[in-house]
Design an enzyme around this catalytic site. Structure first.
Site, PDB file in Angstrom:
ATOM      1  N   PHE A  96      45.323  39.457  37.708  1.00 41.68           N
ATOM      2  CA  PHE A  96      44.420  38.745  36.801  1.00 41.68           C
ATOM      3  C   PHE A  96      43.882  37.475  37.459  1.00 41.68           C
ATOM      4  O   PHE A  96      42.674  37.199  37.411  1.00 41.68           O
ATOM      5  CB  PHE A  96      45.167  38.391  35.501  1.00 41.68           C
ATOM      6  CG  PHE A  96      44.389  37.493  34.589  1.00 41.68           C
ATOM      7  CD1 PHE A  96      43.487  38.017  33.681  1.00 41.68           C
ATOM      8  CD2 PHE A  96      44.566  36.109  34.632  1.00 41.68           C
ATOM      9  CE1 PHE A  96      42.759  37.178  32.834  1.00 41.68           C
ATOM     10  CE2 PHE A  96      43.846  35.271  33.796  1.00 41.68           C
ATOM     11  CZ  PHE A  96      42.938  35.810  32.897  1.00 41.68           C
ATOM     12  N   LYS A  99      41.468  38.418  40.444  1.00 37.21           N
ATOM     13  CA  LYS A  99      40.232  39.058  39.999  1.00 37.21           C
ATOM     14  C   LYS A  99      39.317  38.106  39.238  1.00 37.21           C
ATOM     15  O   LYS A  99      38.111  38.064  39.463  1.00 37.21           O
ATOM     16  CB  LYS A  99      40.567  40.264  39.120  1.00 37.21           C
ATOM     17  CG  LYS A  99      39.345  40.961  38.544  1.00 37.21           C
ATOM     18  CD  LYS A  99      39.737  42.085  37.614  1.00 37.21           C
ATOM     19  CE  LYS A  99      38.492  42.691  36.969  1.00 37.21           C
ATOM     20  NZ  LYS A  99      38.814  43.597  35.894  1.00 37.21           N
ATOM     21  N   ASN A 100      39.875  37.325  38.326  1.00 35.90           N
ATOM     22  CA  ASN A 100      39.071  36.498  37.439  1.00 35.90           C
ATOM     23  C   ASN A 100      38.781  35.092  37.953  1.00 35.90           C
ATOM     24  O   ASN A 100      37.781  34.495  37.549  1.00 35.90           O
ATOM     25  CB  ASN A 100      39.734  36.401  36.063  1.00 35.90           C
ATOM     26  CG  ASN A 100      39.751  37.736  35.368  1.00 35.90           C
ATOM     27  OD1 ASN A 100      38.731  38.262  34.978  1.00 35.90           O
ATOM     28  ND2 ASN A 100      40.943  38.323  35.248  1.00 35.90           N
ATOM     29  N   PHE A 101      39.639  34.573  38.844  1.00 33.34           N
ATOM     30  CA  PHE A 101      39.467  33.189  39.283  1.00 33.34           C
ATOM     31  C   PHE A 101      39.551  33.019  40.795  1.00 33.34           C
ATOM     32  O   PHE A 101      39.485  31.899  41.291  1.00 33.34           O
ATOM     33  CB  PHE A 101      40.494  32.284  38.592  1.00 33.34           C
ATOM     34  CG  PHE A 101      40.331  32.278  37.097  1.00 33.34           C
ATOM     35  CD1 PHE A 101      39.333  31.535  36.493  1.00 33.34           C
ATOM     36  CD2 PHE A 101      41.155  33.045  36.293  1.00 33.34           C
ATOM     37  CE1 PHE A 101      39.167  31.542  35.111  1.00 33.34           C
ATOM     38  CE2 PHE A 101      41.000  33.064  34.912  1.00 33.34           C
ATOM     39  CZ  PHE A 101      39.997  32.312  34.323  1.00 33.34           C
TER      40      PHE A 101
END
Length: 171
Positions: A96, A99-101
């Site tokens: 997470f 991928k997101n940050f």
């Protein structure tokens, strides 16, 4: 199991660490890291969560870790202590964050930052003298700034953004 580890840590450190460099952490991918390897740099230790209103601070933490890489090492500690906002496994949390940050700063394994199963490091951090405040962590994304010698020099509540003047002026 955690209480056995807490007792072992207390026995190992004689019940009281002298600074953050006395601790060894386990990374999100299972490697042991001695915090003493960061002597000479500041540390920004943050309890994190993936499903929190402050989760967007991961981006600021990543930017801070890149912008001030010569001065500070950022370490995130995922914790599920507040509203069940970090329910995932270590692998899910790592995925997470990447991928997101685009997180590349050091992430520790999921741990507890309050309560009877608090990790020894956070037990130390919440009681260590500093000019700001001591006591329990109130929510996700509280920040602890450690100096080059391993002493806690500032503590910031969740609302303080990683790139705020309030925090960066202390680097």
């Amino acid at each position: 199991m955690k209480s056995i580890l807490l007792m072992l840590a207390a026995a190992l450190y004689g019940g009281a660490a002298t600074d953050v460099h006395d601790f060894t952490i386990t990374t999100i991918d299972g490697k042991e890291v001695k915090l003493s390897q960061f002597k000479g740099k500041k540390l920004l230790i943050v309890n994190t969560a993936s499903a929190c209103g402050f989760t967007k601070q991961y981006a600021g933490l990543q930017e801070l870790s890149e912008k001030y890489a010569d001065k500070v090492v950022v370490i995130g500690f995922p914790a599920n202590d507040f509203g069940g906002q970090e329910p995932g496994t270590n692998a899910e949390i790592q995925g997470f964050c990447e991928k997101n940050f685009g997180v590349t700063f050091l992430l520790a394994e999921k741990s507890s930052v309050k309560g009877s199963d608090i990790s020894p490091l956070f037990s130390y951090l919440t009681t260590a003298p500093n000019p700001d405040f001591t006591g329990d962590i109130k929510w996700n994304f509280e920040k602890f700034l450690i100096d080059e010698q391993g002493k806690l020099i500032h503590r910031f509540r969740s609302k303080v953004e990683p790139l705020s003047q309030e925090l960066t002026s202390k680097l």
